[in-house]
Design an enzyme around this catalytic site. Sequence first.
Site, short mmCIF file in Angstrom:
data_model
loop_
_atom_site.label_atom_id
_atom_site.label_comp_id
_atom_site.label_asym_id
_atom_site.label_seq_id
_atom_site.Cartn_x
_atom_site.Cartn_y
_atom_site.Cartn_z
N GLY A 217 0.83 -1.21 0.00
CA GLY A 217 0.00 0.00 0.00
C GLY A 217 0.85 1.25 0.00
O GLY A 217 2.05 1.19 -0.28
N ASN A 218 0.24 2.37 0.28
CA ASN A 218 1.00 3.62 0.36
C ASN A 218 0.36 4.53 1.40
O ASN A 218 -0.69 4.22 1.95
CB ASN A 218 1.08 4.30 -1.02
N ALA A 219 1.03 5.65 1.66
CA ALA A 219 0.66 6.49 2.82
C ALA A 219 -0.37 7.57 2.51
O ALA A 219 -0.59 8.44 3.32
CB ALA A 219 1.94 7.13 3.37
N SER A 220 -1.02 7.49 1.35
CA SER A 220 -1.97 8.57 1.01
C SER A 220 -3.19 8.51 1.94
O SER A 220 -3.83 7.48 2.07
CB SER A 220 -2.41 8.41 -0.44
N ALA A 284 -3.52 7.79 -4.94
CA ALA A 284 -2.21 7.18 -5.21
C ALA A 284 -2.50 5.74 -5.63
O ALA A 284 -2.91 4.92 -4.81
CB ALA A 284 -1.35 7.23 -3.96
#
Length: 419
Positions: A217-220, A284
Site C-alpha cells: 500500500g501507500n501512505a496517502s 495514489a
Amino acid sequence: MGSATGPAPGSRVVLGVSGGIASYKALEVLRRLTESGHHVRVVPTPSALRFVGEVTWAALSGNPVRTDVWSDPEEVAHVRIGREADLVLVVPATADLMARAVHGRADDLLTATLLTATCPVVYVPAMHTEMWENPATRANVALLRERGAIVVEPAVGRLTGPDSGPGRLPEPPEIVALARAVLALGPAAARPDLVGRHVVVSAGGTREFLDPVRFLGNASSGRQGYAIARAALARGARVTVVAANVALPDPAGATVVRVTSALDLRDAVHKAAADADVVVMAAAVADFRPAARQDYKIKKGEGGGVPPPIGLERNPDVLAELVAARRPGQVLVGFAAETGGPDAGVLELGRAKLARKKADLLVVNQVGGGLGFEVEHNAAVVLGADGSATPIERTSKDLLAHRVLDLVIDRLPASAAGM
Ligand code: CTP
C-alpha cells in the site's frame, strides 16, 4: 470564476433551523462553528422550537434568538441579519422550508432573512425518503440550485423511524467542513460555478493484497482528494468520490464509492467518468500488484523459511486510460507526488509526467519533509497542457482545492447551466 481568498476568521454565519427531528444535530453544527471562531446567529422557525428550545440556541450561540419579525421592529432584524451574513446555513432544511423559500414567502424571520441575504446560502435537507423524492421537493430543490443556492444531497441511512434511505442529515462535522469550503471561496460562493457539472474525484491509496491479511500500500490519507470533493460541492457540483481505503468521513453531499485495489478503482472511476465533466485523479494508485494472491495467510515457515520473492505485474494506468477515452470537453486532472530524484527535480519530473499522461492539468507537489501525505497544509505547482505553471503557496488543503478548481473551470467548455 471564484477566487479562493480564505475563510475570514470570525465569519458571520446565520444558522437557520427548520422544524425536523434532525434539528438536534444542528446543535453540534452550532458548537463547532462557534468553537472555530465564527459568530453565529441562530434563526429557528417557530416549528423548529418544538424540537429544540430557544434557551438552548441562545445559550450555545451567545446571541438572542427570535423566530418572527415582530419582536424588535425597530431593529428590522431580517434585513440586518441577512445583510451582515457571510453565509446562511440551513440545518436541517425541511421540505416545507424549501417550498416556502422557493416561493419567496416571508412568513417567519428565517424565510424573511433568506429573502434579504445576498451571501452564499447552503441548505442541508433532512426528511423522509418519500418527501425528498416527491416531484414537488425535486422541483423546489432544482429551482433553489438554479438560483445559486447550494442544496446538499442528503445522506443515505437510518431515518427517524425504522426506515432507511436517502434523507438523512449528513454528519455535523462534515456540514461544518462544507460550510468552511464555502466560506473559503468568499462572496463568489453566492454564484456557484460548478452547478450542473459532475465532478469525479479519486482519493486515498490502493491496496494490493498478497494474501487475505497483507498488502502493498501507500501512505496517502485521502485528505487532498476529499478537500477537492468538498470544494467542488461548495461550488455546486454533483460529486462522486472513488475512495481507496480512506478513513475519513464522507464529504456531505457526495456519493462515495469505496474501493480497495487499483483494478477496483479503475472500474469505479471509468463508470463514474462516463458522464463526468471533470475527473480529478488524486488517488495514489499502485503501479504494480502481486502476480499471485494466496487464498490463505502465507506462513513464515513455508518453503523452508526462505523469504519468498514477491512477483509483481503492472496495473493499468487509469489516468492514461481516461485520456484515451475522454468525452468531448471533459477536463482531466492528475496529481503527482514527487520527492525529486538524483537526476531530476520535482518540476522536471512533473513536466515529463504531464507530457506522458496527456492530462489537462497536473498538480505537482513535493512529498516528504512534512509536506504532502498526512498533513493539513500543502503547496503545489499546477502544470497545464498549454505550458502554464501556476504556483500555489503553502496553504490549507481546502484553499489549494479551490485554486485547482479555478484552473479546471477556466478549461471547461461553457455549459447550458442546468441542474
Ligand atoms: N495514476 C493512475 N494509474 C496508475 C498510476 C497513477 O491513474 N496506475 C494517476 C494518479 O492518480 C495520479 C497520476 O496518475 O493522478 C500520477 O501518479 P504517479 O503515481 O505520480 O504517476 P506514475 O504514472 O506512477 O509515474 P512514476 O511511477 O513514474 O512516478
